[in-house]
Design an enzyme around this catalytic site. Sequence first.
Site, PDB file in Angstrom:
ATOM      1  N   ASP A  49       0.903   3.612   5.008  1.00  0.00           N
ATOM      2  CA  ASP A  49       1.149   3.877   3.677  1.00  0.00           C
ATOM      3  C   ASP A  49      -0.450   4.487   3.217  1.00  0.00           C
ATOM      4  OD1 ASP A  49       1.708   3.553   1.248  1.00  0.00           O
ATOM      5  OD2 ASP A  49       2.335   1.588   0.866  1.00  0.00           O
TER       6      ASP A  49
ATOM      7  N   TYR B  35      -0.658  -5.119  13.609  1.00  0.00           N
ATOM      8  CA  TYR B  35      -1.265  -4.866  12.703  1.00  0.00           C
ATOM      9  C   TYR B  35      -2.632  -5.845  12.608  1.00  0.00           C
ATOM     10  CZ  TYR B  35       1.905  -1.179  10.767  1.00  0.00           C
ATOM     11  OH  TYR B  35       2.694   0.008  10.585  1.00  0.00           O
TER      12      TYR B  35
END
Length: 294
Positions: free
Chosen positions: A88, A147
Amino acid sequence: MSDSPEQPPPAVPVDPLPADVPLQRYKLTIAYRGTNYHGWQTQYPTATYKGPKPPEGEGIPTIQEIVTRTLRTVVRHPLTLSGSSRTDAGVHAKGQVAHFTTDKVQIPILGMRRAVNARLPEDILVRSIEPVPINFDAVKWTLSKRYQYSIWNEEDRPVMFPDLAWHRWQKLDLDAIRYAASQLVGTHDFATFCRPGHGKLDTVRTVLACDVTYRKPRLVIGVEGTGFLWNMVRIIVGTLVEIGLGKYRADDVTKMLEAKDRRAAGGTAPPHGLYLQWIKFGDGPTRRGGDEDE
Protein backbone atom coordinates in the site's frame (compact mmCIF):
# COMPACT_ATOMS: atom_id res chain seq x y z
CA MET A 1 -3.15 -2.46 -2.63
CA SER A 2 -2.85 1.31 -2.74
CA ASP A 3 -5.15 3.72 -0.94
CA SER A 4 -5.31 5.81 -4.14
CA PRO A 5 -8.48 5.43 -6.25
CA GLU A 6 -8.34 2.28 -8.34
CA GLN A 7 -8.37 2.51 -12.08
CA PRO A 8 -9.07 -0.13 -14.69
CA PRO A 9 -5.77 -1.78 -15.53
CA PRO A 10 -4.20 -0.21 -18.62
CA ALA A 11 -3.22 -2.23 -21.65
CA VAL A 12 0.04 -3.94 -20.76
CA PRO A 13 2.72 -3.60 -23.44
CA VAL A 14 3.66 -6.90 -24.99
CA ASP A 15 7.38 -7.54 -25.16
CA PRO A 16 8.24 -7.28 -28.89
CA LEU A 17 10.75 -10.12 -28.72
CA PRO A 18 11.32 -12.36 -31.77
CA ALA A 19 10.46 -15.99 -31.17
CA ASP A 20 13.89 -17.16 -32.41
CA VAL A 21 15.82 -15.02 -29.92
CA PRO A 22 16.78 -16.64 -26.59
CA LEU A 23 14.68 -15.26 -23.77
CA GLN A 24 15.58 -15.06 -20.12
CA ARG A 25 13.34 -14.36 -17.16
CA TYR A 26 14.91 -12.53 -14.22
CA LYS A 27 13.87 -12.44 -10.59
CA LEU A 28 14.49 -9.13 -8.82
CA THR A 29 14.61 -8.61 -5.05
CA ILE A 30 13.80 -4.98 -4.32
CA ALA A 31 14.01 -2.81 -1.19
CA TYR A 32 12.28 0.53 -0.94
CA ARG A 33 11.18 3.25 1.41
CA GLY A 34 7.54 3.71 0.51
CA THR A 35 7.08 7.19 1.97
CA ASN A 36 7.12 9.07 -1.33
CA TYR A 37 5.19 6.53 -3.41
CA HIS A 38 1.56 5.60 -4.03
CA GLY A 39 2.18 1.94 -3.24
CA TRP A 40 3.61 -0.79 -5.45
CA GLN A 41 1.08 -1.10 -8.27
CA THR A 42 1.11 1.08 -11.37
CA GLN A 43 -1.71 3.64 -11.33
CA TYR A 44 -2.76 6.39 -13.70
CA PRO A 45 -3.76 9.96 -12.77
CA THR A 46 -7.34 10.61 -11.71
CA ALA A 47 -9.27 13.82 -11.11
CA THR A 48 -8.28 13.67 -7.43
CA TYR A 49 -4.56 13.20 -8.06
CA LYS A 50 -2.67 16.34 -6.92
CA GLY A 51 0.92 15.44 -7.78
CA PRO A 52 3.03 16.33 -10.82
CA LYS A 53 1.53 15.18 -14.10
CA PRO A 54 3.45 12.15 -15.38
CA PRO A 55 4.63 11.86 -18.99
CA GLU A 56 1.98 10.86 -21.52
CA GLY A 57 1.13 7.16 -21.19
CA GLU A 58 2.96 6.72 -17.89
CA GLY A 59 1.67 6.35 -14.36
CA ILE A 60 1.97 8.32 -11.14
CA PRO A 61 4.93 7.60 -8.81
CA THR A 62 4.60 3.99 -7.66
CA ILE A 63 7.40 1.51 -7.11
CA GLN A 64 6.33 -0.70 -10.02
CA GLU A 65 6.12 2.31 -12.32
CA ILE A 66 9.55 3.71 -11.42
CA VAL A 67 11.35 0.36 -11.56
CA THR A 68 9.69 -0.53 -14.88
CA ARG A 69 10.72 2.78 -16.45
CA THR A 70 14.27 2.27 -15.22
CA LEU A 71 14.56 -1.28 -16.51
CA ARG A 72 13.38 -0.12 -19.93
CA THR A 73 16.27 2.34 -20.14
CA VAL A 74 18.71 -0.52 -19.49
CA VAL A 75 17.32 -3.31 -21.71
CA ARG A 76 15.91 -0.84 -24.28
CA HIS A 77 12.60 -2.54 -25.00
CA PRO A 78 9.09 -2.51 -23.48
CA LEU A 79 8.59 -4.98 -20.66
CA THR A 80 6.12 -6.13 -18.05
CA LEU A 81 7.29 -6.15 -14.41
CA SER A 82 5.19 -8.38 -12.12
CA GLY A 83 5.53 -8.05 -8.35
CA SER A 84 4.57 -10.58 -5.70
CA SER A 85 3.02 -8.12 -3.23
CA ARG A 86 0.92 -5.04 -3.92
CA THR A 87 2.08 -3.02 -0.94
CA ASP A 88 0.00 0.00 0.00
CA ALA A 89 0.92 3.68 -0.17
CA GLY A 90 3.53 4.48 2.47
CA VAL A 91 4.44 0.83 3.14
CA HIS A 92 8.11 -0.17 2.90
CA ALA A 93 9.87 -3.32 1.70
CA LYS A 94 13.10 -5.11 2.50
CA GLY A 95 12.45 -8.00 0.14
CA GLN A 96 9.79 -7.36 -2.49
CA VAL A 97 10.16 -9.80 -5.41
CA ALA A 98 9.30 -9.18 -9.06
CA HIS A 99 10.12 -10.70 -12.45
CA PHE A 100 10.50 -9.61 -16.06
CA THR A 101 11.59 -11.20 -19.34
CA THR A 102 14.18 -9.94 -21.82
CA ASP A 103 16.24 -11.05 -24.81
CA LYS A 104 19.24 -8.99 -23.66
CA VAL A 105 20.98 -12.06 -22.31
CA GLN A 106 24.37 -10.60 -23.23
CA ILE A 107 24.15 -8.06 -20.38
CA PRO A 108 26.08 -9.38 -17.34
CA ILE A 109 23.80 -9.65 -14.32
CA LEU A 110 26.12 -7.60 -12.12
CA GLY A 111 26.33 -4.90 -14.79
CA MET A 112 22.55 -4.89 -15.19
CA ARG A 113 22.00 -4.47 -11.46
CA ARG A 114 24.54 -1.66 -11.25
CA ALA A 115 23.02 0.10 -14.25
CA VAL A 116 19.51 -0.11 -12.83
CA ASN A 117 20.53 1.08 -9.36
CA ALA A 118 22.49 3.98 -10.82
CA ARG A 119 19.29 5.22 -12.48
CA LEU A 120 16.87 4.58 -9.59
CA PRO A 121 16.08 7.20 -6.93
CA GLU A 122 17.93 6.76 -3.65
CA ASP A 123 14.92 5.31 -1.82
CA ILE A 124 14.62 2.29 -4.14
CA LEU A 125 17.30 -0.41 -4.45
CA VAL A 126 17.45 -3.60 -6.49
CA ARG A 127 19.19 -5.91 -4.03
CA SER A 128 19.66 -8.78 -6.48
CA ILE A 129 18.92 -9.94 -10.01
CA GLU A 130 19.02 -13.65 -10.77
CA PRO A 131 18.03 -15.81 -13.74
CA VAL A 132 15.03 -18.09 -13.16
CA PRO A 133 13.07 -20.57 -15.30
CA ILE A 134 11.06 -18.89 -18.04
CA ASN A 135 7.80 -19.96 -16.35
CA PHE A 136 8.70 -18.52 -12.94
CA ASP A 137 5.96 -16.21 -11.68
CA ALA A 138 6.54 -13.90 -8.71
CA VAL A 139 2.81 -13.87 -7.96
CA LYS A 140 1.70 -17.44 -8.62
CA TRP A 141 4.73 -19.23 -7.18
CA THR A 142 4.53 -17.52 -3.78
CA LEU A 143 4.45 -19.92 -0.81
CA SER A 144 4.50 -17.47 2.08
CA LYS A 145 5.34 -13.88 2.99
CA ARG A 146 6.47 -12.18 6.17
CA TYR A 147 5.61 -8.65 7.19
CA GLN A 148 7.13 -6.74 10.09
CA TYR A 149 5.50 -3.82 11.86
CA SER A 150 7.70 -1.37 13.78
CA ILE A 151 6.35 0.52 16.80
CA TRP A 152 8.39 3.16 18.63
CA ASN A 153 7.18 2.73 22.21
CA GLU A 154 8.66 5.67 24.06
CA GLU A 155 7.53 9.06 25.36
CA ASP A 156 9.43 11.00 22.69
CA ARG A 157 8.62 10.43 19.04
CA PRO A 158 11.33 9.15 16.62
CA VAL A 159 12.17 12.56 15.21
CA MET A 160 14.92 11.27 12.87
CA PHE A 161 12.67 8.71 11.18
CA PRO A 162 9.01 9.55 11.82
CA ASP A 163 7.97 7.85 8.56
CA LEU A 164 9.53 4.49 9.48
CA ALA A 165 7.77 3.58 12.73
CA TRP A 166 4.45 4.12 14.47
CA HIS A 167 4.88 6.20 17.63
CA ARG A 168 2.92 4.83 20.61
CA TRP A 169 4.00 6.50 23.84
CA GLN A 170 1.61 4.67 26.18
CA LYS A 171 2.75 1.71 28.28
CA LEU A 172 1.78 -1.55 26.55
CA ASP A 173 1.08 -4.91 28.18
CA LEU A 174 3.52 -7.06 26.22
CA ASP A 175 2.38 -10.35 27.78
CA ALA A 176 -1.19 -9.65 26.67
CA ILE A 177 -0.03 -8.72 23.16
CA ARG A 178 2.05 -11.91 22.86
CA TYR A 179 -0.78 -14.13 24.04
CA ALA A 180 -3.28 -12.48 21.69
CA ALA A 181 -0.83 -12.79 18.78
CA SER A 182 -0.48 -16.52 19.42
CA GLN A 183 -4.26 -16.93 19.03
CA LEU A 184 -4.06 -15.71 15.44
CA VAL A 185 -1.72 -18.49 14.32
CA GLY A 186 -3.39 -21.17 12.23
CA THR A 187 -6.07 -21.32 9.55
CA HIS A 188 -8.99 -19.02 10.32
CA ASP A 189 -11.62 -16.91 8.63
CA PHE A 190 -10.03 -13.45 8.85
CA ALA A 191 -13.10 -11.50 7.68
CA THR A 192 -12.88 -9.43 10.89
CA PHE A 193 -9.31 -8.48 10.08
CA CYS A 194 -9.68 -7.07 6.58
CA ARG A 195 -10.83 -3.78 5.15
CA PRO A 196 -14.41 -3.73 3.83
CA GLY A 197 -14.63 -3.75 0.07
CA HIS A 198 -11.90 -6.36 -0.40
CA GLY A 199 -14.04 -8.22 -2.94
CA LYS A 200 -12.90 -11.68 -1.86
CA LEU A 201 -15.41 -14.54 -1.67
CA ASP A 202 -13.01 -16.55 0.50
CA THR A 203 -11.55 -14.84 3.57
CA VAL A 204 -9.97 -17.95 5.09
CA ARG A 205 -6.21 -17.54 5.39
CA THR A 206 -3.35 -19.32 7.17
CA VAL A 207 -1.06 -17.41 9.52
CA LEU A 208 2.13 -19.41 10.05
CA ALA A 209 3.60 -17.14 12.71
CA CYS A 210 2.65 -14.03 14.66
CA ASP A 211 5.48 -13.06 16.97
CA VAL A 212 6.32 -10.08 19.14
CA THR A 213 9.83 -8.85 19.99
CA TYR A 214 10.76 -5.90 22.14
CA ARG A 215 14.06 -4.15 22.56
CA LYS A 216 13.37 -0.82 24.20
CA PRO A 217 12.03 1.34 22.68
CA ARG A 218 11.32 -0.70 19.55
CA LEU A 219 8.44 -3.15 19.47
CA VAL A 220 8.24 -5.34 16.35
CA ILE A 221 5.26 -7.49 15.42
CA GLY A 222 6.02 -10.07 12.72
CA VAL A 223 3.33 -11.89 10.74
CA GLU A 224 4.04 -14.71 8.30
CA GLY A 225 1.27 -16.18 6.19
CA THR A 226 0.51 -17.99 2.98
CA GLY A 227 -1.59 -15.03 1.84
CA PHE A 228 -3.15 -11.84 3.19
CA LEU A 229 -6.33 -9.83 2.81
CA TRP A 230 -6.55 -6.08 2.26
CA ASN A 231 -5.02 -4.29 5.30
CA MET A 232 -5.00 -7.58 7.23
CA VAL A 233 -1.60 -7.11 8.90
CA ARG A 234 -2.29 -3.48 9.79
CA ILE A 235 -5.63 -4.39 11.38
CA ILE A 236 -3.96 -7.21 13.31
CA VAL A 237 -1.34 -4.76 14.60
CA GLY A 238 -3.90 -2.09 15.46
CA THR A 239 -5.92 -4.66 17.39
CA LEU A 240 -2.89 -6.03 19.26
CA VAL A 241 -1.91 -2.50 20.30
CA GLU A 242 -5.40 -1.87 21.64
CA ILE A 243 -5.15 -5.14 23.57
CA GLY A 244 -1.85 -3.89 24.96
CA LEU A 245 -3.63 -0.71 26.06
CA GLY A 246 -6.36 -2.70 27.82
CA LYS A 247 -9.19 -1.81 25.44
CA TYR A 248 -9.71 -5.51 24.74
CA ARG A 249 -8.80 -8.66 26.64
CA ALA A 250 -6.07 -10.90 25.22
CA ASP A 251 -8.53 -13.79 24.92
CA ASP A 252 -11.01 -11.68 22.93
CA VAL A 253 -9.22 -12.61 19.70
CA THR A 254 -11.17 -15.86 19.38
CA LYS A 255 -14.46 -13.97 19.62
CA MET A 256 -13.24 -11.46 17.06
CA LEU A 257 -12.44 -14.22 14.57
CA GLU A 258 -15.81 -15.86 15.16
CA ALA A 259 -17.65 -12.57 14.59
CA LYS A 260 -16.47 -12.26 10.96
CA ASP A 261 -17.25 -8.56 11.28
CA ARG A 262 -14.71 -5.75 10.85
CA ARG A 263 -16.38 -3.81 13.67
CA ALA A 264 -15.39 -6.52 16.17
CA ALA A 265 -11.66 -5.76 15.95
CA GLY A 266 -9.49 -2.75 16.75
CA GLY A 267 -8.34 0.07 14.52
CA THR A 268 -6.03 -0.08 11.51
CA ALA A 269 -2.38 0.76 12.19
CA PRO A 270 -0.95 3.43 9.85
CA PRO A 271 1.02 2.25 6.81
CA HIS A 272 4.38 3.84 7.65
CA GLY A 273 5.33 1.22 10.27
CA LEU A 274 4.84 -1.73 7.92
CA TYR A 275 7.61 -3.56 6.04
CA LEU A 276 7.45 -6.48 3.63
CA GLN A 277 10.37 -8.49 5.01
CA TRP A 278 10.67 -11.49 2.69
CA ILE A 279 8.85 -13.84 0.33
CA LYS A 280 9.33 -17.59 -0.08
CA PHE A 281 8.65 -19.43 -3.32
CA GLY A 282 7.83 -22.97 -4.38
CA ASP A 283 8.66 -24.81 -7.59
CA GLY A 284 5.42 -23.91 -9.33
CA PRO A 285 2.03 -22.20 -8.93
CA THR A 286 0.42 -22.19 -5.47
CA ARG A 287 -3.23 -21.70 -4.51
CA ARG A 288 -2.65 -18.47 -2.58
CA GLY A 289 -0.22 -16.79 -4.96
CA GLY A 290 -2.63 -14.16 -6.23
CA ASP A 291 -3.87 -12.73 -2.93
CA GLU A 292 -4.32 -9.04 -2.27
CA ASP A 293 -1.77 -7.58 0.12
CA GLU A 294 -1.04 -4.64 2.30
